[in-house]
Scaffold this motif. Structure first.
Motif, mmCIF file in Angstrom:
data_model
loop_
_atom_site.group_PDB
_atom_site.id
_atom_site.type_symbol
_atom_site.label_atom_id
_atom_site.label_comp_id
_atom_site.label_asym_id
_atom_site.label_seq_id
_atom_site.Cartn_x
_atom_site.Cartn_y
_atom_site.Cartn_z
ATOM 1 N N UNK A 1 36.815 45.382 34.713
ATOM 2 C CA UNK A 1 35.156 45.309 34.678
ATOM 3 C C UNK A 1 34.858 46.459 33.534
ATOM 4 N N UNK A 2 34.983 47.649 33.478
ATOM 5 C CA UNK A 2 34.450 48.478 32.756
ATOM 6 C C UNK A 2 34.678 48.327 30.931
ATOM 7 N N UNK A 3 36.265 47.287 31.002
ATOM 8 C CA UNK A 3 36.521 47.317 29.516
ATOM 9 C C UNK A 3 35.763 45.743 29.529
ATOM 10 N N UNK A 4 35.607 44.683 30.143
ATOM 11 C CA UNK A 4 34.378 43.523 29.398
ATOM 12 C C UNK A 4 33.432 45.019 28.738
ATOM 13 N N UNK B 1 42.887 46.336 19.769
ATOM 14 C CA UNK B 1 43.721 44.998 20.546
ATOM 15 C C UNK B 1 43.860 45.093 22.005
ATOM 16 N N UNK B 2 43.696 46.453 22.583
ATOM 17 C CA UNK B 2 43.803 46.443 24.125
ATOM 18 C C UNK B 2 43.285 46.565 25.100
ATOM 19 N N UNK B 3 42.502 46.507 24.581
ATOM 20 C CA UNK B 3 40.816 46.284 25.880
ATOM 21 C C UNK B 3 41.014 44.717 26.370
ATOM 22 N N UNK B 4 40.684 43.703 26.255
ATOM 23 C CA UNK B 4 40.719 42.360 27.260
ATOM 24 C C UNK B 4 42.254 42.287 27.524
ATOM 25 N N UNK B 5 43.625 42.814 26.930
ATOM 26 C CA UNK B 5 45.020 42.417 27.003
ATOM 27 C C UNK B 5 45.305 43.365 28.485
#
Length: 770
Positions: free
Chosen positions: A351-354, A452-456
């Motif tokens: 949730x933090x990443x989103x 490119x690691x957040x949503x992954x």
């Protein structure tokens, strides 16, 4: 901080009690300051903050933390001024007060041994914060809209943006000494200990409650046996009555007396049985209700309100947005929604990443928003609800959304798809690329995003929790992420199936559909079997083969099939039988076994039988591996003569047009038809089934038709199988080459029409009916 909340507090030191007090009161201060920033003049928020600051001041005085006393006193003065209208809490002043809150949190974490060293190392920063709070009224009030930012200030590092670790302004660990003296994060402190019991205690309680429920269910077959005994007893009593009537007609007084005595003795037995069966059935119902109640109560103990995992997000969103020159607020709906404590802990990071992605990628600056006809203040909404027995979390923003054409272009540039294929991708399919590792739309990476690691990470973490995440975007209007998760990981609703005589469970959230597939509906292509469901072709895979249990045992006309996976990674898993749905108490597999392939956990069924719970994502990987190795077992039994109603033909041609034309012609005449795309595929298929005729092209990749004919005619089991060559080559030497290889018929594509092909087939094998 009442004893009702935390139980017996006599075992905790005064410093521990102050730490608990600081935890709750600083959260009130943070929430109140954010509310005042959004809605100036909120009298209730000011009142709550005044009480919180006063409580902290009193508690700090008891434990001798004079720095905290001074901080709380200065903040209390600011709140009094705001209450009387003498001070407006602008964002700049809120920054100063929040830095004081962060400092109080840090000071509350200090233990007696390290307190003096930490205070000495950070004396200058502490003095600076105290002076800033004392002079808060002297801060200038900036205009409502800040000037367009010049170079973007350095964003917070990922650690600073994490909600678990608020850091005071000017106290972000300057120097290694300060960092070393800083206390451990909140989760490692003793402050959290009284608030929650160790997780293993809940797991043990749940295990005992589940065993109790299983034992209660085992009463059912015992009651059933008693019911059968009662029926047999009734039959015996009926026979005794008939015997008594027969003796009465015989007029033998001695026999009459004995039969009457036997008949009288049956009455108490009949009444005894009726009463005791009723008592046992009542006991069974009560036992089931109590055991289920125990399970429900233990699960309730594991549940926590959604707010416990996201209470720091509003502050994180506000601070991160300001560091990027943006104005963003977070609105949360459903804070009281109950979530399993383990799931809540694991989804905090996704949730933090989103949220960070939404702020950095999606939300515009204030001037850009005004130019687009929006309010300068952007809004991110987070909603948590229970829907259809699942936890549903929706995060949406009113930013610029995602540029779908930019994704499409990036896919082409990275050679993930051809231009033609990329042009045909739907919006949903394009957004799926955002979940891929190292896929980012940012041209330059910074400390916050672009790698490119957040949503992954989001996708992988949600998947590990047996959940799903879906993205939606409306360019210029906003972006939305929809997450669906099980309410708890301790109890899983699962579909129980039999595979090779053993029970396996598939989490119901991973099951797309359950169907029975007639063997006549199964087709073969490239040695792979498939059937059609809702307009899509689904590959059939034997569950026994994937789990390495041996050959599939199912010989029925209709195959029980469980569809798992989504989109292009959907497969139909063929099982022996489907038992139905059950709620299973998940039991972790002993770590001594390590990670078992395709298995996630174990459980006990209601009758006490052990069952392994399948790891569906792992299972999909195993299926992919089998497909690439080309070793799938054939499932359809339609090749056996006793089950066939029509003759079966294999069409081998690398031309899709020719292949489909021949297939439709033959189907219309009543034949069963399978197809193969080249010689190698044809050779594999013809060996796995029983065919009456093979029709093949000559020029094909990997293996041509002449070689295929030679292999068939040299095979011990296939050499009598008729083979027809249909080719564009019409020279005498080509015809001679095909016939010398063993072909039974040679037909040129340039000369034949519909009836020519069908007549040739009739000459070789006759009509379609067997």
């Amino acid at each position: 901080m009442s004893q009702d909340q935390h139980g017996d507090l006599s075992a905790f030191s005064m410093r521990d009690l102050f730490r608990m007090e600081a935890d709750s009161q600083t959260q009130i201060l943070t929430d109140g300051l954010l509310a005042m920033e959004r809605h100036a003049g909120d009298a209730a928020a000011v009142e709550a903050m005044m009480r919180a600051a006063h409580s902290i001041k009193g508690a700090a005085a008891i434990v001798g933390l004079q720095v905290v006393v001074q901080l709380a006193h200065g903040m209390e003065d600011s709140f009094v001024a705001a209450q009387h209208g003498r001070l407006k809490l602008t964002p700049e002043r809120v920054d100063v007060l929040l830095s004081g809150v962060d400092l109080i949190v840090q000071l509350s974490r200090l233990d007696d041994a390290g307190a003096e060293a930490w205070l000495a190392a950070n004396a200058a920063q502490i003095e600076q914060t105290l002076n800033a709070i004392a002079g808060i009224a002297d801060l200038p009030e900036l205009p409502a809209l800040p000037p367009a930012p010049a170079p973007m200030p350095a964003p917070l590092p990922p650690e600073a943006a994490e909600p678990q670790a608020p850091v005071a302004s000017g106290l972000a660990g300057e120097g290694e000494e300060a960092e070393a003296a800083a206390p451990a994060p909140r989760t490692a402190t003793g402050a959290g200990a009284p608030a929650k019991a160790p997780a293993q205690n809940f797991d043990k309680l749940l295990s005992l409650a589940s065993e109790s429920r299983i034992n209660a269910h085992q009463m059912h077959p015992f009651v059933g046996a008693l019911q059968r005994f009662k029926r047999n007893q009734s039959s015996l009593f009926s026979a005794i009555e008939h015997l008594h009537e027969a003796i009465a007609r015989s007029a033998d007084p001695g026999l009459m007396e004995k039969s009457l005595l036997a008949l009288q003795k049956t009455q108490p037995l009949k009444q005894f049985m009726l009463e005791h069966i009723a008592d046992i059935e009542t006991y069974e119902r009560r036992l089931l209700a109590v055991s289920q109640g125990m399970v429900d109560e233990v699960l309730a103990l594991r549940m926590r309100p959604f707010r416990d995992g996201i209470h720091a997000f509003p502050r994180m969103v506000r601070d991160l947005a300001r560091s990027l020159g943006k104005e963003v607020q977070l609105e949360i709906d459903g804070e009281d929604t109950l979530v399993d404590r383990d799931i809540l802990a694991k989804i905090e990071s996704p949730l933090n990443h989103i949220l960070r992605n939404a702020i950095d990628h999606g939300m515009e600056g204030p001037y850009e928003r005004i130019d687009a006809g929006k309010e300068a203040l952007g809004t991110i909404r987070m909603e948590a609800r229970h829907r259809a027995g699942m936890l549903s979390i929706e995060i949406s923003d009113d930013g610029r959304g995602v540029d779908l054409e930019k994704i499409r272009q990036s896919v082409i540039e990275r050679k993930m798809a051809s231009p033609a294929m990329a042009a045909a991708l739907s919006p949903g399919e394009l957004l799926e690329f955002l979940f891929l590792p190292a896929f980012s739309l940012k041209e330059k990476a910074n400390q916050l995003s672009g790698r490119g690691v957040g949503l992954d990470i989001v996708h992988e973490t949600i998947r590990q929790q047996n959940g799903t995440v879906r993205l939606e975007s409306e360019p210029g209007r906003g972006f939305r992420a929809l997450i669906t998760l099980p309410l708890t990981q301790s109890i899983v609703r699962a579909l129980v199936v039999d595979v090779h005589g053993e029970a396996y469970a598939i989490p119901i959230v991973k099951v797309e559909s359950v169907v029975r597939v007639p063997q006549a509906a199964i087709h073969t292509l490239e040695n792979k079997q498939f059937f059609e469901l809702k307009g899509e072709h689904l590959g059939l895979v034997s569950a026994a083969q994937v789990l390495e249990l041996g050959e599939a045992a199912n010989q029925a006309e209709d195959l029980p099939v469980v569809v798992i996976g989504r989109g292009k990674q959907s497969y139909a898993l063929v099982v022996d039988a489907i038992r139905g749905e059950q709620s299973l108490a998940v039991q972790a597999i002993d770590p001594i076994f390590g990670k078992m392939r395709d298995i996630s956990a174990a459980a006990l069924l209601d009758d006490g039988e052990p069952v392994l719970i399948l790891d569906v994502p792992d299972l999909l990987l195993s299926i992919d591996k089998l497909l690439h190795e080309g070793g799938l077992h054939q499932l359809a039994q339609a090749g056996h003569a006793e089950r066939r109603k029509a003759k079966r033909i294999l069409v081998v041609d690398d031309s899709l047009t020719v292949r489909e034309m021949e297939r439709k012609l033959l189907l219309a005449r009543g034949f069963d038809v399978d197809v193969a795309i080249d010689g190698i595929d044809g050779w594999n298929v013809v060996r796995s089934g029983e065919y009456d005729l093979v029709i093949t092209d000559v020029d094909m990749p990997r293996m041509d038709g002449i070689e295929l004919v030679s292999l068939i005619k040299k095979d011990l089991h296939l050499h009598k199988l008729p083979v027809m060559i249909v080719s564009y080559k019409d020279r005498p030497e080509d015809r001679a080459r095909g016939l010398s290889a063993g072909a039974d018929y040679y037909l040129t594509k340039g000369s034949f029409h519909d009836e020519t092909l069908l007549d040739a087939v009739a000459d070789l094998i006759g009509d379609a009916r067997l």
